[in-house]
Design an enzyme around this catalytic site. Structure first.
Site, PDB file in Angstrom:
ATOM      1  CB  SER A 136      -0.865  -0.060   1.268  1.00  0.00           C
ATOM      2  OG  SER A 136      -1.590   1.133   1.438  1.00  0.00           O
ATOM      3  CE  LYS A 162      -4.702   0.165   0.583  1.00  0.00           C
ATOM      4  NZ  LYS A 162      -5.604  -0.506   1.528  1.00  0.00           N
ATOM      5  CE  LYS A 164      -4.073   3.890   2.243  1.00  0.00           C
ATOM      6  NZ  LYS A 164      -5.311   3.351   2.832  1.00  0.00           N
ATOM      7  CG  ASP A 189      -7.965   2.517   0.584  1.00  0.00           C
ATOM      8  OD1 ASP A 189      -9.113   2.990   0.653  1.00  0.00           O
ATOM      9  OD2 ASP A 189      -7.380   1.988   1.560  1.00  0.00           O
ATOM     10  CD  GLU A 216      -9.175  -0.655   0.512  1.00  0.00           C
ATOM     11  OE1 GLU A 216      -8.199  -0.938  -0.223  1.00  0.00           O
ATOM     12  OE2 GLU A 216      -9.126  -0.758   1.748  1.00  0.00           O
ATOM     13  CG  ASP A 241     -10.798  -0.633   4.946  1.00  0.00           C
ATOM     14  OD1 ASP A 241     -11.143  -1.082   6.043  1.00  0.00           O
ATOM     15  OD2 ASP A 241      -9.661  -0.145   4.758  1.00  0.00           O
ATOM     16  CE  LYS A 265      -7.625  -2.161   6.709  1.00  0.00           C
ATOM     17  NZ  LYS A 265      -7.665  -0.699   6.661  1.00  0.00           N
ATOM     18  N   GLY A 293      -4.408  -4.015   6.072  1.00  0.00           N
ATOM     19  CA  GLY A 293      -3.452  -3.780   7.154  1.00  0.00           C
ATOM     20  C   GLY A 293      -3.653  -2.421   7.792  1.00  0.00           C
TER      21      GLY A 293
HETATM   22  O1  OSB Z   1      -7.307   1.879   4.489  1.00  0.00           O
HETATM   23  O2  OSB Z   1      -6.067   0.157   4.359  1.00  0.00           O
HETATM   24  C1  OSB Z   1      -6.288   1.298   4.811  1.00  0.00           C
HETATM   25  C2  OSB Z   1      -3.251   2.307   6.899  1.00  0.00           C
HETATM   26  C3  OSB Z   1      -3.850   3.105   7.852  1.00  0.00           C
HETATM   27  C4  OSB Z   1      -5.201   3.341   7.768  1.00  0.00           C
HETATM   28  C5  OSB Z   1      -5.962   2.764   6.748  1.00  0.00           C
HETATM   29  C6  OSB Z   1      -5.371   1.937   5.814  1.00  0.00           C
HETATM   30  C7  OSB Z   1      -3.977   1.741   5.874  1.00  0.00           C
HETATM   31  C8  OSB Z   1      -3.228   0.950   4.900  1.00  0.00           C
HETATM   32  C9  OSB Z   1      -2.062   0.188   5.454  1.00  0.00           C
HETATM   33  O3  OSB Z   1      -3.466   0.957   3.722  1.00  0.00           O
HETATM   34  C10 OSB Z   1      -1.596  -0.964   4.641  1.00  0.00           C
HETATM   35  C11 OSB Z   1      -0.595  -1.825   5.385  1.00  0.00           C
HETATM   36  O4  OSB Z   1      -0.661  -1.979   6.623  1.00  0.00           O
HETATM   37  O5  OSB Z   1       0.260  -2.404   4.700  1.00  0.00           O
HETATM   38 MG    MG Z   2      -8.548   0.803   3.093  1.00  0.00          MG
END
Ligand code: OSB
Ligand code: MG
Length: 372
Positions: A136, A162, A164, A189, A216, A241, A265, A293
């Site tokens: 990510s 992925k 952001k 995401d 996402e 999510d 999660k 994660g």
């Molecule tokens: O939306 O998946 C998410 C980290 C903090 C808050 C939200 C998210 C995330 C990540 C972390 O995308 C991904 C990882 O832990 O590898």
């Molecule tokens: Mg997410």
């Protein structure tokens, strides 16, 4: 089973590379580790992976500390239970606060699998001895910096990346990454940053042409109807999510067509017990799942790897090697990905990773103890 002693340790670790999402930017993480011990001295560890601020969900490290020390420790310590799937009932009267609960639930699973002599993955119903990891990537200062980050992860062998996104940081970076890596499994995401305003919908619909594996959480967590309306007019699967906190949310989302993919999660859903249940429901509905994660330390990351070994986790999970985030982790055999493949501990009981207690205690910013 009976836990006689519970210790909470709030631990702070710096991030190797700052991480920015649609809501905020962070340079370190502070998670609460839950150490549970039975009368024979058997130990289980869980991780409360709440972000520091209330931007991903309403919880913060501070609320987790308060709920954990004031309600969850007293509910669990000294109570008798047979199987970890029965543990959540002990704190069943506590509403919400899923991240806090998840750390306690995970500690119960870890302890139980240690005492039973089975690896956590098998205790949860896992079937795979390796899992596929994706990475990510946060919002970067510019498109070139992002493409460089993607190149690093592709070079490291990760099969899925992925990105952001946020309004104003979407079509341009995605188009640039897609042009540089035409065959990469790519997904975005938004962490709920979009609305159904024309400008936002135009951007989301433009992304539909980029060959993304999924989009996402485009809209606010409770706006399932917006997700259903968008899903009806785009081909790219929508993944949820933040919207899915319990089984009822999942039932509603499936009924209204708000998603075609589910990010599971354990932290968001109150624990591994709830995560396994959501996996089972998704499987019955032919909804592919993957494990998201929260930048977990080794304790939470090991639990995520174990969870990802269940058969419904058919898409790459956010269980990248901990070296992507931390120079030194709280477990002595840090989780590592080899070309995007992470080994699931299959022969040793419990988490399969030893907690470096000396390092944990040296980096603890506060502790709390509850005894029966
Ligand atoms: O939306 O998946 C998410 C980290 C903090 C808050 C939200 C998210 C995330 C990540 C972390 O995308 C991904 C990882 O832990 O590898
Ligand atoms: Mg997410």
């Amino acid at each position: 089973m009976r836990i006689d002693r519970i210790e909470l340790l709030q631990v702070r670790l710096p991030l190797v590379h700052e991480f920015e999402t649609s809501s905020h930017r962070k340079s370190y993480l502070e998670h609460v580790l839950v150490r549970v011990e039975d009368a024979d001295g058997a130990v289980g560890w869980g991780e409360v992976a709440s972000p520091s601020g209330p931007f991903y969900t309403a919880e913060t490290v501070e609320t987790c500390w308060t709920i954990g020390s004031s309600y969850l420790v007293p509910a669990l310590v000294g109570a008798s239970w047979e199987h970890p799937r029965d543990a959540p009932a002990l704190w069943g009267k506590v509403r919400g606060n899923e991240f806090a609960k998840a750390g306690f639930d995970a500690a119960c699973w870890a302890l139980w699998s240690v005492v039973e002599g089975v690896p956590l993955a098998r205790a949860l119903g896992g079937e795979r001895q390796t899992v596929v990891a994706g990475v990510s990537l946060g919002i970067e200062a510019g498109v070139d910096a992002l493409v460089e980050q993607v190149a690093r992860q592709v070079d490291a062998g990760y099969p899925r990346v992925k990105l952001k996104i946020a309004p104003g940081w979407d079509v341009e970076p995605v188009t640039a990454v897609r042009a540089a890596f035409p065959d990469l499994q790519l997904h975005v995401d938004a962490n709920g940053a979009y609305t159904e305003d024309d400008e936002h919908l135009t951007a989301l619909r433009a992304l539909d042409g980029s060959g993304l594996v999924m989009i996402e959480q485009p809209f606010a967590p409770r706006n399932l109807m917006a997700a259903a309306r968008l899903q009806a007019v785009i081909d790219t699967p929508i993944c949820l999510d933040e919207s899915i906190v319990d089984g009822h949310d999942l039932e509603t989302a499936l009924a209204v067509g708000a998603c075609r993919v589910l990010n599971i999660k354990a932290s968001r859903m109150g624990g591994l017990t709830a995560a396994v249940a959501a996996h089972d429901v998704a499987r019955e509905h032919d909804i592919p799942v993957w494990c998201g994660g929260m930048h977990e330390f080794g304790v939470g990351r090991a639990a995520n790897v174990a969870l990802s070994s269940l058969p419904g986790f058919v898409l790459p999970s956010d269980v990248s090697g901990s070296d992507k985030y931390y120079a030194r982790d709280v477990v002595t055999q840090p989780i590592r990905a080899d070309h995007g493949i992470v080994a699931v501990p299959w022969d040793s009981p419990g988490l399969g990773h030893d907690v470096d207690e000396e390092f944990v205690r040296a980096n603890a910013t506060r502790t709390h103890e509850g005894t029966a």
